[in-house]
Write a protein that holds these residues in place. Structure first.
Motif, short mmCIF file in Angstrom:
data_model
loop_
_atom_site.label_atom_id
_atom_site.label_comp_id
_atom_site.label_asym_id
_atom_site.label_seq_id
_atom_site.Cartn_x
_atom_site.Cartn_y
_atom_site.Cartn_z
N PRO A 46 0.80 -1.24 0.00
CA PRO A 46 0.00 0.00 0.00
C PRO A 46 0.83 1.29 0.00
O PRO A 46 0.30 2.35 -0.28
N MET A 47 2.13 1.21 0.31
CA MET A 47 2.94 2.44 0.36
C MET A 47 3.84 2.59 -0.86
O MET A 47 4.78 3.39 -0.86
N ARG A 93 22.58 -4.70 23.11
CA ARG A 93 22.17 -6.04 23.57
C ARG A 93 20.91 -6.47 22.80
O ARG A 93 20.82 -7.55 22.27
N GLU A 94 19.94 -5.54 22.73
CA GLU A 94 18.68 -5.86 22.04
C GLU A 94 18.70 -5.29 20.62
O GLU A 94 19.34 -4.27 20.37
N VAL A 95 17.95 -5.95 19.74
CA VAL A 95 17.74 -5.38 18.41
C VAL A 95 16.24 -5.43 18.11
O VAL A 95 15.59 -6.47 18.27
N VAL A 96 15.71 -4.28 17.72
CA VAL A 96 14.30 -4.17 17.31
C VAL A 96 14.29 -3.84 15.82
O VAL A 96 15.05 -2.97 15.37
N TYR A 97 13.46 -4.56 15.08
CA TYR A 97 13.37 -4.32 13.64
C TYR A 97 12.39 -3.18 13.39
O TYR A 97 11.24 -3.25 13.82
N TYR A 98 12.86 -2.15 12.70
CA TYR A 98 11.99 -0.99 12.48
C TYR A 98 11.20 -1.14 11.18
O TYR A 98 9.99 -1.26 11.17
N HIS A 99 11.88 -1.13 10.04
CA HIS A 99 11.13 -1.29 8.80
C HIS A 99 12.07 -1.63 7.65
O HIS A 99 13.28 -1.68 7.84
N ASP A 100 11.49 -1.88 6.50
CA ASP A 100 12.32 -2.09 5.31
C ASP A 100 11.84 -1.23 4.16
O ASP A 100 10.70 -0.75 4.14
N HIS A 101 12.76 -1.07 3.22
CA HIS A 101 12.60 -0.09 2.14
C HIS A 101 13.22 -0.71 0.89
O HIS A 101 14.43 -0.99 0.88
N PRO A 120 15.88 12.01 10.33
CA PRO A 120 14.83 13.04 10.34
C PRO A 120 13.48 12.57 9.76
O PRO A 120 12.45 13.19 10.03
N TYR A 121 13.49 11.49 8.98
CA TYR A 121 12.23 10.96 8.44
C TYR A 121 11.49 10.11 9.49
O TYR A 121 10.33 9.76 9.30
N TYR A 122 12.21 9.75 10.57
CA TYR A 122 11.68 8.75 11.52
C TYR A 122 11.19 9.40 12.81
O TYR A 122 11.81 10.35 13.29
N PRO A 123 10.20 8.80 13.45
CA PRO A 123 9.77 9.28 14.77
C PRO A 123 10.58 8.56 15.86
O PRO A 123 10.01 7.94 16.76
N ILE A 244 5.76 11.85 8.58
CA ILE A 244 7.01 11.10 8.61
C ILE A 244 7.02 10.13 7.43
O ILE A 244 6.02 9.98 6.73
N SER A 245 8.13 9.46 7.22
CA SER A 245 8.19 8.47 6.14
C SER A 245 9.12 7.33 6.56
O SER A 245 10.21 7.60 7.06
N PRO A 246 8.69 6.08 6.32
CA PRO A 246 7.38 5.68 5.82
C PRO A 246 6.30 5.94 6.86
O PRO A 246 6.59 5.93 8.05
N PRO A 247 5.06 6.17 6.37
CA PRO A 247 3.98 6.53 7.29
C PRO A 247 3.39 5.31 7.99
O PRO A 247 2.27 4.90 7.74
N ILE A 248 4.19 4.72 8.89
CA ILE A 248 3.74 3.52 9.60
C ILE A 248 2.91 3.96 10.79
O ILE A 248 3.39 4.70 11.65
N GLU A 249 1.67 3.47 10.83
CA GLU A 249 0.76 3.90 11.90
C GLU A 249 0.18 2.68 12.60
O GLU A 249 0.32 1.56 12.11
N GLY A 250 -0.47 2.90 13.73
CA GLY A 250 -1.18 1.82 14.40
C GLY A 250 -0.31 1.02 15.34
O GLY A 250 -0.71 -0.05 15.80
N HIS A 251 0.87 1.56 15.70
CA HIS A 251 1.76 0.79 16.59
C HIS A 251 1.39 0.99 18.05
O HIS A 251 1.77 0.19 18.90
N GLY A 252 0.68 2.09 18.37
CA GLY A 252 0.23 2.32 19.74
C GLY A 252 1.31 2.82 20.68
O GLY A 252 1.11 2.84 21.90
N LEU A 253 2.45 3.26 20.17
CA LEU A 253 3.53 3.73 21.05
C LEU A 253 3.29 5.17 21.49
O LEU A 253 2.71 5.96 20.75
N ALA A 254 3.78 5.49 22.68
CA ALA A 254 3.72 6.87 23.20
C ALA A 254 5.15 7.39 23.29
O ALA A 254 6.10 6.61 23.40
#
Ligand SMILES: O=C(O)CCC(=O)C(=O)O
Length: 269
Positions: A46-47, A93-101, A120-123, A244-254
């Protein structure tokens, strides 16, 4: 056998902001990802963005989040050596996967990837964010992404822009943003890094390292590249005003939250 970055490669990543890791991935991963990319291009997500104007030669095709739709991309995120490579480079120590392009430039594509840096594109705030730029075709230095050596240490954040030719600014605002200089006009003032690369080689670069790329100068060779983004212990969600880009929404983070959640899975640690 996982070929983890050597001490010297880790030092290069930290000092220069970009390092080419030779033979980091087996050709089996490359074959599986090539097939996934071709399926994705036939039926994009969709993006999807088509950055070549109608009637111009070639195609600069961009898509995101293949890991959510293609088993090979998902396996790469959860089971390839990428997680451990990212952890070692970031010293995390930890790795979190953010996104792919996904960035494909078909033969003859004229559109450049404009100079930019990614954070700067990322939150996201934090120092530990690394990208793995994985070409799925051989690329020569002239077609490779070019990096401004050491620019991740400048402490400067530049206004993000869309990649389309003559790209307009994204609406995202931040007091840190400065207008983006034309690094082509300043070539004598910087050192640039780029490499001739074979499938299996990968460039690891920091999220504040400035980079850009030519069009695909080859008239016969595709330039399929899949970039994956990985975050470490210090990364925190940071709400931004605007787009922001990519416009990833719905993650529920504060704001202030660690990133790990269903949309940004913890893959190590
Ligand atoms: O593949 C390209 O042309 C640019 C890649 C890029 O900008 C990125 O991975 O952040």
């Amino acid at each position: 056998m996982t070929h983890l970055p050597t001490d010297n490669e880790v030092a290069r990543y930290r000092a220069d902001g970009a390092v080419c890791l030779r033979g980091a991935f087996s050709l089996d991963w490359i074959d599986r990802l090539r097939a996934a990319v071709d399926v994705d291009m036939a039926d994009p997500g969709p993006m999807v963005r088509l950055n070549t104007p109608a009637g111009s030669p070639g195609l600069f095709f961009v898509d995101f989040q293949l890991w959510q739709r293609h088993p090979a991309a998902r396996d790469f995120v959860f089971h390839s050596p990428a997680r451990e490579i990212a952890a070692r480079l970031m010293g995390s120590r930890e790795v979190v996967y953010y996104h792919d392009h996904l960035l494909v430039k078909e033969p003859g594509t004229r559109e450049r990837t404009p100079w930019h840096h990614d954070q700067p594109y990322y939150p996201i705030d934090g120092e530990q964010i690394v990208s793995l730029w994985l070409p799925l075709d051989p690329v020569d230095r002239a077609t490779c992404v070019e990096y401004v050596k050491g620019s991740h240490h400048w402490g400067r954040w530049f206004q993000p822009k869309f990649f389309r030719q003559g790209g307009v600014d994204l609406t995202v605002q931040d007091a840190r943003f400065e207008p983006l200089p034309d690094f082509d006009a300043e070539r004598d003032r910087h050192e640039f890094l780029a490499w001739d690369m074979e499938p299996g080689d990968v460039i690891a670069f920091h999220a504040l390292t400035l980079h850009g790329a030519s069009g695909n100068l080859s008239t016969s060779r595709r330039r399929r590249a899949w970039a994956t983004r990985w975050c470490g212990d210090d990364a925190r969600y940071a709400a931004r005003v605007g787009q922001i880009s990519p416009p990833i929404e719905g993650h529920g983070l504060a704001p202030g939250d660690r990133l790990a959640c269903a949309m940004f899975p913890k893959v190590l640690g």
